[in-house]
Design an enzyme around this catalytic site. Structure first.
Site, PDB file in Angstrom:
ATOM      1  N   GLY A  63      84.119  68.916   7.382  1.00 19.33           N
ATOM      2  CA  GLY A  63      83.779  70.310   7.648  1.00 19.33           C
ATOM      3  C   GLY A  63      83.752  71.100   6.354  1.00 19.33           C
TER       4      GLY A  63
ATOM      5  NE  ARG B  15      86.811  89.535  19.395  1.00 18.25           N
ATOM      6  CZ  ARG B  15      86.458  88.766  18.376  1.00 18.25           C
ATOM      7  NH1 ARG B  15      86.644  87.458  18.440  1.00 18.25           N
ATOM      8  NH2 ARG B  15      85.916  89.299  17.300  1.00 18.25           N
TER       9      ARG B  15
ATOM     10  CG  HIS C 261      83.170  84.493  19.902  1.00 21.46           C
ATOM     11  ND1 HIS C 261      82.061  84.325  19.092  1.00 21.46           N
ATOM     12  CD2 HIS C 261      84.118  85.054  19.120  1.00 21.46           C
ATOM     13  CE1 HIS C 261      82.331  84.769  17.874  1.00 21.46           C
ATOM     14  NE2 HIS C 261      83.569  85.200  17.856  1.00 21.46           N
TER      15      HIS C 261
ATOM     16  CD  GLU D  42      86.572  77.953  16.638  1.00 20.36           C
ATOM     17  OE1 GLU D  42      86.278  78.202  17.835  1.00 20.36           O
ATOM     18  OE2 GLU D  42      85.749  78.085  15.710  1.00 20.36           O
TER      19      GLU D  42
ATOM     20  NE  ARG E 240      89.005  84.166  16.835  1.00 18.56           N
ATOM     21  CZ  ARG E 240      88.129  85.095  16.444  1.00 18.56           C
ATOM     22  NH1 ARG E 240      88.519  86.092  15.659  1.00 18.56           N
ATOM     23  NH2 ARG E 240      86.868  85.038  16.832  1.00 18.56           N
TER      24      ARG E 240
END
Length: 642
Positions: free
Chosen positions: A42, A333, A404, A428, A438
């Protein structure tokens, strides 16, 4: 066999744990660092910063990404900002407040020690990025600007208009390029990790496939670092880039790494609503827009079809301001997303299908002027207009929640090492810092904290005892896993069906959205657990994977990822069923307060749920391990933003 999970949290007062841990960690001398090979999978903010920093320290690093350049990592899509406790606004912020907001935002389902460390190193990130030349927004006098994000009553979010992820990634990329030029980092673009190799129980390498040539590669190392992001694309429609997948972490899970809290998936409240079945992904509108945009729907169902300018102020329901007066449009959120779903379910949603709410900037434009709003969010308004054809300076944006971010990930201890020795997981891809929800602008903070300032200190604790233990890449363990990868590729190519990969993935995603999305219940989860194996059988019987394995073959790439999603989805639903409570984004309809908020069960579920692979379904279901969460500094209370 895994015994009690040891998080290796240092003793002592919370604000001294990280400093004490660093002071007493083992070291690798500069002359010995070049004798160690580290694999980083990554190249986003977590992986890129880790590879650059480890290379600068003198380790030999191999960095892999499936994009054609590290600059295309999905971190580039983050828009709104990055949190830090600098308190430049002098509005009462502090390391403790950032820590407390993060713990509370995650509904008390994250480790105190990890979260405090994150808050503690947040200020270092801003200093580092400024020195790299990241063009953060500044006040007229030259000081760095801040704005507010959901779940906080202070302004602590640093930003570069609506392109914060892109600018941070470019800063990280230049640090990475410097090490590539210096020869300490070797970059492998368009290369996908397909499996993990264990030698004597330790992670010592990976098996890869070149996405250009189809060639299978074996890479040995002294340690493996996974920084492969989240698994939101299991839902098919999400704000994630199309390539985002669960394969690397799921392969590690099948090799013995514990997967923690897989059902904790975040629904973002400000996305452009779905416009039709042709869509393969959704577009995020930054949460930063909620600083100046007001969220509302009509008070009456019969007004939902009217143009917004025909609905007078008295007939508008600013429902977040009504329900959560202390935070208003900056409620977290998970709460904001559920509130949007509720008003739409009542028939008061706007736009096609009634799946939308308004995000209105009329008051802010009247108060501040269009030029100020354009300066703050101009590129976001441009994106919105390109997709919808609507000018959000003149009419309200229409938004609706969408998948998301994923708070779940591989289990790691305080050193960011999984239960598999030598396998480190950052950003993540691990579960460690965000609990059940989060807060906005914390993903970039965690990714850079792990890569720049935590992993470089904790990795030597493992490496110091691994001198001379790196196996050759042609050892029997590598050959065996290479053979397994080849067999899996052949099995995919041998399926001679007619169904498209997208059709099965879309069917899986819709099932998960309905049964394990913004709201879950036992009945729906049982239905999903019954239907997912049927979908999996359908995939292996009827899917079409054209081409061959020894060539550029995007259908084969996608087939492998969808196959892993079809297995991982079952683990998600099993986790959601086992967590018989509501917490943050995990909203079990059976467990809610009288006013519809998430109702936790701290006595039975104040724990990390970490799942151990026991073999494919015909052998045994996954085994659940629990890591109890202890709160010494914050008090467990019903989360309230009213």
């Amino acid at each position: 066999m895994i015994g009690t999970l040891d998080a290796k949290i240092p003793s002592g007062p919370l604000d001294q744990k990280w400093r004490s841990h660093r002071d007493h960690s083992r070291l690798v001398s500069p002359n010995n660092r070049r004798k160690f090979d580290i694999i980083v999978v990554g190249s986003g903010l977590a992986g890129g910063s880790a590879a650059a920093t480890l290379g600068e320290l003198g380790y030999r690093v191999k960095c892999f990404c499936f994009q054609d350049s590290p600059r295309r990592a999905h971190s580039i899509a983050a828009q709104g900002g990055i949190n830090a406790a600098k308190n430049y606004q002098n509005d009462g912020d502090s390391v403790y407040r950032l820590f407390h907001d993060t713990i509370k935002g995650g509904d008390f389902r994250s480790r105190e020690a990890n979260v405090y460390r994150l808050a503690e190193v947040s200020n270092l990130i801003i200093d580092q990025c400024v020195e790299q030349g990241v063009p953060f927004a500044r006040e007229y006098g030259g000081l760095l600007a801040n704005r507010s994000f959901g779940g906080a009553q202070v302004s602590r979010t640093f930003y570069a208009r609506g392109q914060t992820g892109q600018q941070l990634l470019l800063g990280c990329y230049q640090a990475l390029c410097r090490q590539i030029a210096a020869g300490t980092v070797q970059m492998f673009p368009q290369t996908e990790m397909l499996d993990l190799v264990l030698v004597n129980g330790n992670a010592k390498g990976i098996i890869t496939r070149s996405l250009r040539s189809g060639k299978i590669g074996k890479h040995a190392a002294d340690a493996v670092v996974l920084a492969t992001g989240g698994y939101g694309n299991v839902f098919y429609l999400s704000t994630n880039a199309r390539g985002c997948n669960v394969t690397a972490t799921y392969r590690a899970y099948k090799k013995g790494a514990l997967f923690a809290n897989p059902c904790f998936t975040q629904i973002h409240p400000t996305c452009i609503p779905v416009s039709g079945e042709h869509q393969s992904k959704l577009t995020l509108m930054s949460e930063s827009l909620r600083n100046d945009g007001r969220v509302w729907v009509p008070k009456r169902k019969e007004d939902s079809g009217k143009p917004p300018d025909e609905i007078p102020e008295t007939d508008r329901d600013y429902y977040l301001e009504r329900k959560y007066p202390s935070y208003g449009n900056l409620a977290p959120r998970d709460i904001s997303s559920r509130s949007a779903k509720e008003v739409c379910d009542e028939g008061r949603g706007v736009g096609p299908g009634g799946r939308g709410v308004y995000l209105d900037f009329a008051d802010a434009i009247k108060r501040l002027g269009e030029d100020t709003i354009r300066e703050r969010y101009g590129n976001l308004f441009e994106v919105y207009e390109k997709i919808t054809g609507e000018n959000a300076y003149k009419v309200p944006m229409r938004i609706y929640p969408a998948v998301h971010y994923t708070m779940g990930g591989l289990w790691v201890d305080y050193n960011l090492m999984s239960n598999v020795p030598g396998l480190f997981v950052i950003g993540e891809a691990n579960f460690s810092d965000h609990g059940a929800n989060r807060l906005g602008a914390s993903a970039l903070m965690q990714g850079l904290a792990d890569g720049y300032f935590i992993l470089p200190y904790t990795l030597p604790n493992y490496l110091a005892g691994q001198m001379g233990k790196r196996p050759p890449a042609d050892s029997p363990e590598f050959q065996r896993v290479e053979s397994e990868v080849g067999a899996r590729i052949k099995k995919l190519l041998d399926v001679d069906g007619k169904l498209s990969l997208d059709s099965i993935h879309r069917e899986l995603g819709l099932l998960l959205w309905d049964k394990c999305g913004m709201a879950r219940n036992a009945k729906g989860l049982h239905e999903a657990l019954q239907r997912i194996p049927e979908l999996r059988e359908k995939f292996w019987r009827e899917v079409c994977v054209p081409g061959d394995g020894e060539d550029f073959n995007q259908s084969l790439e996608r087939a492998g990822r969808v196959a892993d999603f079809l297995e991982f989805a079952e683990l998600m639903c099993a986790d959601a069923l086992a967590r018989d409570e509501s917490s943050g984004a995990h909203f079990r309809e059976e467990h809610q307060t009288p006013d519809g908020e998430a109702l936790r069960d701290d006595e039975n579920h104040a724990a990390v749920f970490a799942w151990e692979f026991q073999g494919d379904e015909q052998i045994a279901p996954p085994k659940l391990h629990r890591e109890p969460l202890h709160f010494e500094t914050v008090h467990l209370t019903q989360r309230s933003y009213k």
